[in-house]
Every structure is written in structure tokens, then in C-alpha cells.
Design a protein around this motif. Structure first.
Motif, PDB file in Angstrom:
ATOM      1  N   GLN A 172       0.979  -1.255  -0.036  1.00 44.82           N
ATOM      2  CA  GLN A 172       0.002  -0.106  -0.189  1.00 44.82           C
ATOM      3  C   GLN A 172       0.892   1.279  -0.036  1.00 44.82           C
ATOM      4  OE1 GLN A 172      -3.941   0.510   1.880  1.00 44.82           O
ATOM      5  NE2 GLN A 172      -2.701   1.619   3.694  1.00 44.82           N
ATOM      6  N   ARG A 173       2.009   1.354   0.709  1.00 43.14           N
ATOM      7  CA  ARG A 173       2.821   2.584   0.736  1.00 43.14           C
ATOM      8  C   ARG A 173       3.501   2.807  -0.520  1.00 43.14           C
ATOM      9  NH1 ARG A 173       4.049   0.107   5.945  1.00 43.14           N
ATOM     10  NH2 ARG A 173       6.000  -0.615   5.031  1.00 43.14           N
ATOM     11  N   ILE A 174       3.750   1.747  -1.308  1.00 41.61           N
ATOM     12  CA  ILE A 174       4.327   1.773  -2.655  1.00 41.61           C
ATOM     13  C   ILE A 174       3.396   2.237  -3.677  1.00 41.61           C
ATOM     14  CG2 ILE A 174       5.634   0.683  -4.290  1.00 41.61           C
ATOM     15  CD1 ILE A 174       7.049  -0.819  -2.340  1.00 41.61           C
ATOM     16  N   ARG A 175       2.222   1.587  -3.552  1.00 39.47           N
ATOM     17  CA  ARG A 175       1.489   2.013  -4.737  1.00 39.47           C
ATOM     18  C   ARG A 175       0.122   2.828  -4.881  1.00 39.47           C
ATOM     19  NH1 ARG A 175       2.546   1.006  -9.610  1.00 39.47           N
ATOM     20  NH2 ARG A 175       0.556   0.352 -10.110  1.00 39.47           N
ATOM     21  N   LEU A 176       0.022   3.427  -3.461  1.00 43.59           N
ATOM     22  CA  LEU A 176      -1.031   4.300  -3.326  1.00 43.59           C
ATOM     23  C   LEU A 176      -0.574   5.836  -4.038  1.00 43.59           C
ATOM     24  CD1 LEU A 176      -3.367   4.096   0.006  1.00 43.59           C
ATOM     25  CD2 LEU A 176      -3.914   4.392  -2.645  1.00 43.59           C
ATOM     26  N   PRO A 177       0.572   6.380  -3.489  1.00 44.95           N
ATOM     27  CA  PRO A 177       1.108   7.544  -4.052  1.00 44.95           C
ATOM     28  C   PRO A 177       1.267   7.612  -5.468  1.00 44.95           C
ATOM     29  CG  PRO A 177       2.442   6.782  -2.316  1.00 44.95           C
ATOM     30  CD  PRO A 177       1.667   5.726  -2.610  1.00 44.95           C
ATOM     31  N   VAL A 178       1.324   6.426  -6.173  1.00 44.26           N
ATOM     32  CA  VAL A 178       1.536   6.288  -7.528  1.00 44.26           C
ATOM     33  C   VAL A 178       0.187   6.394  -8.257  1.00 44.26           C
ATOM     34  CG1 VAL A 178       2.289   4.816  -9.599  1.00 44.26           C
ATOM     35  CG2 VAL A 178       3.628   4.984  -7.474  1.00 44.26           C
ATOM     36  N   VAL A 179      -0.517   5.656  -7.813  1.00 46.41           N
ATOM     37  CA  VAL A 179      -1.894   5.426  -8.625  1.00 46.41           C
ATOM     38  C   VAL A 179      -2.723   6.557  -8.260  1.00 46.41           C
ATOM     39  CG1 VAL A 179      -1.738   2.927  -8.653  1.00 46.41           C
ATOM     40  CG2 VAL A 179      -2.872   4.045  -6.696  1.00 46.41           C
ATOM     41  N   SER A 180      -2.545   7.159  -7.010  1.00 46.76           N
ATOM     42  CA  SER A 180      -3.678   8.398  -6.682  1.00 46.76           C
ATOM     43  C   SER A 180      -3.021   9.572  -7.847  1.00 46.76           C
ATOM     44  CB  SER A 180      -3.298   8.758  -5.236  1.00 46.76           C
ATOM     45  OG  SER A 180      -3.561   7.522  -4.377  1.00 46.76           O
ATOM     46  N   LYS A 181      -1.875   9.754  -8.031  1.00 48.52           N
ATOM     47  CA  LYS A 181      -1.429  10.799  -8.698  1.00 48.52           C
ATOM     48  C   LYS A 181      -2.029  10.394 -10.402  1.00 48.52           C
ATOM     49  CE  LYS A 181       2.371  12.651  -6.101  1.00 48.52           C
ATOM     50  NZ  LYS A 181       3.736  12.963  -6.105  1.00 48.52           N
ATOM     51  N   GLN A 182      -1.742   9.105 -10.533  1.00 50.93           N
ATOM     52  CA  GLN A 182      -2.105   8.867 -11.952  1.00 50.93           C
ATOM     53  C   GLN A 182      -3.573   8.872 -12.462  1.00 50.93           C
ATOM     54  OE1 GLN A 182      -0.237   5.039 -12.422  1.00 50.93           O
ATOM     55  NE2 GLN A 182       1.844   5.908 -13.370  1.00 50.93           N
ATOM     56  N   VAL A 183      -4.408   8.549 -11.272  1.00 56.39           N
ATOM     57  CA  VAL A 183      -5.875   8.758 -11.403  1.00 56.39           C
ATOM     58  C   VAL A 183      -6.332  10.242 -11.789  1.00 56.39           C
ATOM     59  CG1 VAL A 183      -8.382   8.587 -10.126  1.00 56.39           C
ATOM     60  CG2 VAL A 183      -6.499   6.704 -10.129  1.00 56.39           C
ATOM     61  N   LEU A 184      -5.658  11.175 -11.042  1.00 57.68           N
ATOM     62  CA  LEU A 184      -6.122  12.360 -11.050  1.00 57.68           C
ATOM     63  C   LEU A 184      -5.518  13.071 -12.444  1.00 57.68           C
ATOM     64  CD1 LEU A 184      -5.732  13.594  -7.409  1.00 57.68           C
ATOM     65  CD2 LEU A 184      -7.703  13.113  -8.532  1.00 57.68           C
ATOM     66  N   ARG A 185      -4.366  12.893 -12.705  1.00 58.37           N
ATOM     67  CA  ARG A 185      -3.683  13.283 -14.088  1.00 58.37           C
ATOM     68  C   ARG A 185      -4.625  12.637 -15.434  1.00 58.37           C
ATOM     69  NH1 ARG A 185      -0.871  17.223 -16.019  1.00 58.37           N
ATOM     70  NH2 ARG A 185       0.654  16.893 -14.135  1.00 58.37           N
ATOM     71  N   SER A 186      -5.105  11.320 -15.088  1.00 62.14           N
ATOM     72  CA  SER A 186      -6.000  10.783 -16.366  1.00 62.14           C
ATOM     73  C   SER A 186      -7.147  11.606 -16.399  1.00 62.14           C
ATOM     74  CB  SER A 186      -6.238   9.158 -16.126  1.00 62.14           C
ATOM     75  OG  SER A 186      -6.802   8.951 -17.104  1.00 62.14           O
ATOM     76  N   ARG A 187      -7.896  12.001 -15.214  1.00 59.14           N
ATOM     77  CA  ARG A 187      -9.017  12.756 -15.269  1.00 59.14           C
ATOM     78  C   ARG A 187      -8.940  13.949 -15.843  1.00 59.14           C
ATOM     79  NH1 ARG A 187     -11.591  13.924  -9.104  1.00 59.14           N
ATOM     80  NH2 ARG A 187     -11.866  11.641  -9.421  1.00 59.14           N
TER      81      ARG A 187
END
Length: 419
Positions: free
Chosen positions: A357-372
Motif C-alpha cells: 500500500q505504501r508503494i502503490r497508493l502515491p503512484v496510482v493516486s496521482k495517475q488517476v487524477l492526471r488521467s481525469r
């Protein structure tokens, strides 16, 4: 050596298969529950996807022969955004990245590639997930499933439950019952044209003339408050997507793919003639069985792990498709999860999942918002930060927003942390 951990993976899509590979390599026994009665040989709603460098490196470690991946994909070395003026029948390039380094694939080809590299004993096809329970000491997880052929309910016990059951995840709903996906404001018409045997037809010659870098380019056409995507797939296929602003439709099933009528398809064809260059409009009209996806995402979650239950893929981070992230995020989720489990072992499952969770959450959170953000710019929607530079997009090529159009603007574009 300690006893092998046992993971129950719910979902037999690419996310589930990726987890099966990663956890098997980590020394775990895996079992995949999938409600479909058999592997999708040629899904009627199959479509194209783009694999980034990191995902390809990961997939190669799962295959008996690493070069197999290149045999199933075509290079996407160029990322190009261009405006389309139907009236003048022309285009103007806004951005062009000639070092894109993705590869294009048909969804079912990648699924088959991953599936065929796993033992058949891993899969329980035709098994509908129902529920799970965790004992008070959190030492295991018990999953109930229904065998669709016999309607018998069975129970399966494991050490870990992996939710790879998609953006409408039933398992996620257990922990977040009030979570509702955010409708983007638009839907996507999608289709794959198979032009085998018609390689020299007038239509194919015309589309290659209009899009001269097909076979290596990811094309984005930006029209008035809309945009489309076009790229080539292996074996004489062209993949296209057209995003259309509209009120949120009512979904009649547990799927974001809508049933479409011949009347809806006819209307789409008529509108394509008014919006797109004649070559692209004709491509859309000659594609059999186009389908319609309703586009959703969700604000990044605060947790993707609860005790010995973990979310991966679209169940962990529902996202819009504009950054070509969904499949790539699923593959990297699986890889990181496998590495964390391998490092910590079955006896320290809590620490392993916490590290994932510590590794993936910061990555996918930013990618979701950028894709939006990418989608909102290209569909001319108001941006969350009030930035209205998108309104100068078609006239002002010097605008900073043009840099946002590039896939390379995605956070962790080619350097997501894996361990």
C-alpha cells in the motif's frame, strides 16, 4: 522452509492473471475465481490497450519465452495530438512525442498470453464470488462462491484474499458501502475494425493516407468539445475510441459497457460524419459491433488493504482511460504485491500488505487524477483547479496546457517505484 501461503484471487481478467503470476513466483499457492464459464477467446467487447515499458518488462518475467510479448504487440513509438477541422478536411499537429515507447495489443491477445503461461489447475471458471469472512484472530479468510453450472455453494479457505473484480468491485463495497463512482460527463464509443483481406481497399488506403504513421503512432484527434483515439493492432486491426459528452446513462447490468441498439449506432454514424474527417468517419461506420462504455473514475482511496484483504487493478483505483493506465497499473500492482509477499513471507503478511500500500497508493493516486485532467481538457470540461487554458487549446499552440496533452505528462510515466 515454511508452509506456502494460499491466495484466493477474485477476478480472471488481466489484473487477476497478473496477480496469479506474481504470487506464484513469490512462492504462494493461488486460486483464481472467475464467474465467466471459460476464458475469453474473442471477447465481443474486446478492445486495444497500450503497454508501457515497465509493464512489458514485468510481463516478460512471467512468460516461458520473454520474446513472446513482442510477437503479440505492435510498437507505439509516437504520441500525437492534433486538431481536426471537418469543414476544411484537415488537421494541425499540437504535440508530437517520437520517443513514446509503448506497444499496442488486443486485450484478448494479452489475456491469452498470460493465461496460457499458468497451470490450468489455478482456475475455477464459472464460479461466482458471493462473500468472505475473516475469523477473529485474522489468521485466514474464507470465501463463499456459487458454481454456476450446478448452483452449489462452496467455501474456500486461504490466507489472503485479492480483489481483482474490477471498478464495480463487490469486495471493495464491503469496506466502502457508500462509495459511488464519479461519472466523467462522457461516454466512449469503441470499436476494432478487422481489415484482413481488405488491406488494399479504398477505405484502408484512405485511412493510411490521412494517418500516415499508423502502425507506430497513437493518434488523438481533438474536435469541438470531443476527442477520438486511433491506433493499429497486430493482425490487420484498427482500434478506435470516440468520447461523447452526454448525461449519465442508466446502467442496466453490473457492467460499464452499455447495450446499444441499431438506432443508436446509426445516430453515432451520422454524428461522426459531422465531426470527423471523412476517413475516420468511414472507419467507424465500417466497424462491426461497436460498443459504448460509460466512463467513470473515483477520487483516490485512502486504503487499498484491510487486514488480509487487498485491492488491485480497477477495484483499487477506478480510472478514466486517457493516460493508458488501467492495464499498466494492474500489472504493476501485481508485481509489487508479489515482491512484498516474497520479501516478508506468509508469517508477516500484515507488513507485506502495508508495504504494498505504501508503494502503490502515491503512484496510482496521482495517475488517476492526471488521467481525469487529461479527459477534462480534451472534452472541454471545467477543470477542478479552475484552470481554463483549455479554451485556448485549438488556437494557442504556445499554451502550457499543450504539455498536459502528452502522455509523458503522466506522473511516474516510466519510473514507478516497484520495490
Amino acid at each position: 522452509m515454511g508452509k506456502k501461503g494460499r491466495a484466493i484471487i477474485v477476478g480472471g481478467s488481466i489484473a487477476g492473471l497478473s496477480c496469479a503470476h506474481a504470487l506464484t513466483l513469490a512462492g504462494w499457492e493461488v486460486l483464481v475465481l472467475e464467474k465467466s464459464t471459460e476464458p475469453p477467446a474473442r471477447s465481443p467487447t474486446g478492445a486495444g490497450l497500450g503497454l508501457d515499458l515497465q509493464s512489458r518488462q514485468v510481463i516478460r518475467t512471467w512468460l516461458p519465452r520473454p520474446n513472446l510479448l513482442d510477437d503479440f504487440t505492435l510498437p507505439l513509438s509516437i504520441d500525437q495530438n492534433q486538431t481536426t477541422d471537418n469543414g476544411k478536411k484537415g488537421t494541425r499537429i499540437l504535440t508530437r512525442d517520437e520517443n513514446f515507447n509503448f506497444r499496442a495489443a488486443y486485450w484478448t491477445d494479452i489475456h491469452s498470453l498470460l493465461y496460457n503461461a499458468l497451470p490450468r489447475s489455478v482456475f475455477l471458471w464459472g464460479h461466482l464470488y458471493l462473500s468472505f469472512t475473516v475469523p477473529q484472530d485474522k489468521s485466514s479468510v474464507k470465501v463463499k462462491a456459487r458454481i454456476l453450472e450446478t448452483q452449489e455453494t462452496i467455501e474456500i479457505r486461504g490466507d489472503l484474499l485479492v480483489a481483482a473484480d474490477g471498478c464495480l468491485s463487490s469486495i471493495r463495497k464491503t469496506f466502502l458501502p457508500d462509495l459511488k463512482l464519479r461519472y466523467s460527463g462522457y461516454c466512449a464509443w469503441r470499436g476494432v475494425l478487422d481489415f484482413s483481406g481488405d488491406e488494399n481497399s479504398e477505405m484502408i488506403i484512405g485511412i493510411r493516407r490521412a494517418y500516415p504513421d499508423l502502425g507506430k503512432c497513437l493518434y488523438f484527434d481533438l474536435g469541438p468539445k470531443t476527442h477520438s483515439v486511433l491506433y493499429e493492432l497486430l493482425n490487420n486491426k484498427l482500434n478506435w475510441i470516440w468520447y461523447v459528452n452526454q448525461p449519465e446513462p442508466q446502467l442496466k447490468s453490473k457492467s460499464v459497457t452499455m447495450s446499444v441498439s441499431q438506432e443508436m449506432i446509426k445516430k453515432m454514424h451520422q454524428e461522426a460524419d459531422m465531426v470527423w474527417r471523412p476517413e475516420l468517419a468511414r472507419l467507424m461506420k465500417e466497424t462491426k459491433d461497436p460498443f459504448l462504455n460509460v466512463i467513470y473514475d473515483h477520487d483516490p482511496l485512502e486504503n487499498i488493504v484491510w487486514e488480509n484483504i487487498v485491492l488491485v487493478g480497477d477495484s483499487a483505483h477506478p480510472t478514466t482511460p486517457h493516460g493508458l493506465r488501467s492495464t499498466n497499473m494492474s500489472i504493476l500492482d501485481a508485481f509489487v504485491l508479489g515482491k512484498c509477499l516474497e520479501k516478508r513471507g506468509r508469517e508477516d503478511l500484515s507488513s507485506a500488505l502495508g508495504e504494498y500500500q505504501r508503494i502503490r497508493l502515491p503512484v496510482v493516486s496521482k495517475q488517476v487524477l492526471r488521467s481525469r485532467r487529461l479527459g477534462r481538457i480534451k472534452q472541454f470540461h471545467e477543470l477542478d483547479d479552475g484552470d481554463d487554458k483549455r479554451f485556448g487549446l485549438l488556437e494557442d499552440t504556445g499554451s502550457e496546457v499543450l504539455e498536459d496533452l502528452k502522455q509523458r505528462s503522466m506522473p511516474f510515466f516510466s519510473n514507478a517505484p516497484l520495490v
